[in-house]
Design an enzyme around this catalytic site. Structure first.
Site, PDB file in Angstrom:
ATOM      1  N   ASP A  78       0.831  -1.208   0.000  1.00 18.69           N
ATOM      2  CA  ASP A  78       0.000   0.000   0.000  1.00 18.69           C
ATOM      3  C   ASP A  78       0.864   1.255   0.000  1.00 18.69           C
ATOM      4  O   ASP A  78       1.984   1.255   0.508  1.00 18.69           O
ATOM      5  CB  ASP A  78      -0.910  -0.018   1.241  1.00 18.69           C
ATOM      6  CG  ASP A  78      -2.025   1.016   1.143  1.00 18.69           C
ATOM      7  OD1 ASP A  78      -2.372   1.420   0.008  1.00 18.69           O
ATOM      8  OD2 ASP A  78      -2.540   1.434   2.197  1.00 18.69           O
ATOM      9  N   ASN A 133     -11.110  -2.389  -4.757  1.00 20.53           N
ATOM     10  CA  ASN A 133     -10.385  -1.465  -5.639  1.00 20.53           C
ATOM     11  C   ASN A 133     -11.100  -1.235  -6.975  1.00 20.53           C
ATOM     12  O   ASN A 133     -10.813  -0.263  -7.674  1.00 20.53           O
ATOM     13  CB  ASN A 133      -8.943  -1.934  -5.896  1.00 20.53           C
ATOM     14  CG  ASN A 133      -8.024  -1.834  -4.702  1.00 20.53           C
ATOM     15  OD1 ASN A 133      -7.106  -2.628  -4.536  1.00 20.53           O
ATOM     16  ND2 ASN A 133      -8.251  -0.853  -3.832  1.00 20.53           N
TER      17      ASN A 133
HETATM   18  C1  IPE Z   1      -5.348  -2.562   0.193  1.00 12.86           C
HETATM   19  O1  IPE Z   1      -5.052  -1.224  -0.052  1.00 12.86           O
HETATM   20  C2  IPE Z   1      -5.392  -3.328  -1.092  1.00 12.86           C
HETATM   21  C3  IPE Z   1      -4.116  -3.478  -1.799  1.00 12.86           C
HETATM   22  C4  IPE Z   1      -2.950  -3.058  -1.376  1.00 12.86           C
HETATM   23  C5  IPE Z   1      -4.199  -4.156  -3.037  1.00 12.86           C
HETATM   24  P1  IPE Z   1      -6.214  -0.124  -0.181  1.00 12.86           P
HETATM   25  O2  IPE Z   1      -5.516   1.171  -0.398  1.00 12.86           O
HETATM   26  O3  IPE Z   1      -7.222  -0.532  -1.173  1.00 12.86           O
HETATM   27  O4  IPE Z   1      -6.850  -0.197   1.264  1.00 12.86           O
HETATM   28  P2  IPE Z   1      -7.769   0.847   2.050  1.00 12.86           P
HETATM   29  O5  IPE Z   1      -8.858   1.264   1.125  1.00 12.86           O
HETATM   30  O6  IPE Z   1      -6.891   2.000   2.430  1.00 12.86           O
HETATM   31  O7  IPE Z   1      -8.233   0.088   3.243  1.00 12.86           O
HETATM   32  C1  IPE Z   2      -1.690   0.368  -3.312  1.00 13.03           C
HETATM   33  O1  IPE Z   2      -1.512   1.736  -3.329  1.00 13.03           O
HETATM   34  C2  IPE Z   2      -2.083  -0.170  -4.657  1.00 13.03           C
HETATM   35  C3  IPE Z   2      -3.456  -0.648  -4.742  1.00 13.03           C
HETATM   36  C4  IPE Z   2      -4.337  -0.614  -3.788  1.00 13.03           C
HETATM   37  C5  IPE Z   2      -3.878  -1.193  -6.008  1.00 13.03           C
HETATM   38  P1  IPE Z   2      -2.721   2.759  -3.224  1.00 13.03           P
HETATM   39  O2  IPE Z   2      -3.157   3.105  -4.594  1.00 13.03           O
HETATM   40  O3  IPE Z   2      -3.775   2.277  -2.334  1.00 13.03           O
HETATM   41  O4  IPE Z   2      -1.973   3.996  -2.582  1.00 13.03           O
HETATM   42  P2  IPE Z   2      -2.561   4.998  -1.526  1.00 13.03           P
HETATM   43  O5  IPE Z   2      -3.070   4.213  -0.377  1.00 13.03           O
HETATM   44  O6  IPE Z   2      -3.638   5.776  -2.227  1.00 13.03           O
HETATM   45  O7  IPE Z   2      -1.376   5.847  -1.150  1.00 13.03           O
HETATM   46 MG    MG Z   3      -4.112   2.496  -0.355  1.00 16.80          MG
END
Ligand code: IPE
Ligand code: IPE
Ligand code: MG
Length: 258
Positions: A31, A79
């Site tokens: 993340d 997502n």
């Molecule tokens: C969790 O990250 C899912 C992945 C890393 C694929 P998210 O960014 O989607 O999680 P939340 O929404 O902050 O809980």
């Molecule tokens: C993780 O990074 C990747 C996925 C969830 C696909 P994020 O896209 O969630 O990054 P943040 O949390 O917005 O920084």
């Molecule tokens: Mg995230």
């Protein structure tokens, strides 16, 4: 559960790690890509590109030190609610990753597999997923599992529905199911439970990842954003893991008794 051959780590003493006590299965919530980009005034997709570039070094390092199972949360079912251009860019990065790295999987004897509901993924990605699985299915040094369109609650419900179907079709006779038998209906049926779950990117939550399987998993949260998470960060996590006592409900004095 399958058995993998024992391997000797390639670069032993350098890291002050006990290579006989490595987690067998490391799960990782990658993340922080979006915030990594935002902090640099870059588009979110650039963060995903850098995040995607960071997968191979971490996979290679895990393979090298002898982690047997690595499971990466790459895309959650939730997502899909993100803007269309972002989800499409993520799918394209995934496809590129597979096409580019599967030769290396073969060379490094890494079996590739997935958990999650692939039905929602675009055909152009599913094709490459299936091809990568096919090419690596007999490889045995390490198992790399990508969680794609994955949600733990959805996985559990799909398992229950499969079970009901088996019962209907008389493939499952008993009126009682054990914890062990239920595990065989989950997407992770061939995997041991994770010993260590790492989440990068500052949040302290599980976000619907491996809820059933992480009943006794050690949790490690780091503020490092995924594109910056490197070998040293992983070693820190592994050292932290090795400093913990896993009691599984027992008391200290009983540990190591059997
Ligand atoms: C969790 O990250 C899912 C992945 C890393 C694929 P998210 O960014 O989607 O999680 P939340 O929404 O902050 O809980
Ligand atoms: C993780 O990074 C990747 C996925 C969830 C696909 P994020 O896209 O969630 O990054 P943040 O949390 O917005 O920084
Ligand atoms: Mg995230």
């Amino acid at each position: 559960m399958d058995t993998l051959p024992k391997i000797t780590p390639l670069r032993p003493s350098r890291y002050a790690l006990d290579f006989n006590a490595l987690p067998q299965h490391v799960a990782l919530i990658m993340d922080g890509n979006g915030r990594w980009a935002k902090e640099r005034n870059l588009p979110r997709i650039e963060g995903h590109r850098r995040g995607s570039d960071n997968v191979d070094p971490i996979v290679t390092f895990c393979r090298e030190i002898g982690i047997r199972h690595l499971t990466l949360y790459a895309f959650s079912m939730e997502n899909w609610a993100r803007p269309k251009d972002e989800t499409l860019a993520l799918m394209e990065l995934l496809k590129d990753y597979l096409v580019c790295k599967r030769g290396k999987f073969i060379k490094n004897e890494i079996r590739f597999q997935t958990i999650g509901d692939l039905d929602r993924l675009p055909h152009f990605v599913v094709e490459e997923i299936e091809e990568t699985k096919r090419l690596t299915k007999d490889l045995n040094r390490m198992v790399l599992t990508l969680a794609l369109s994955y949600s733990a609650r959805d996985e559990i419900i799909r398992a229950v529905n499969r079970l009901l179907k088996d019962k209907d079709q008389h493939r499952f006779q008993d009126s009682y199911i054990s914890v062990h038998d239920f595990g065989r209906y989950l997407d992770t049926q061939s995997l041991p439970d994770p010993d260590l779950l790492i989440r990068t990117g500052r949040e302290r939550r599980i976000s619907n990842f491996l809820l059933w399987q992480s009943a006794y998993t050690e949790l490690y949260f780091t503020d490092i954003l995924w594109p910056d998470f490197n070998e040293t960060c992983l070693i820190d996590a592994l050292r932290d893991y090795q400093s913990r006592e896993r009691r599984f409900g027992r008391i200290s004095e009983q540990i190591g008794e059997e």
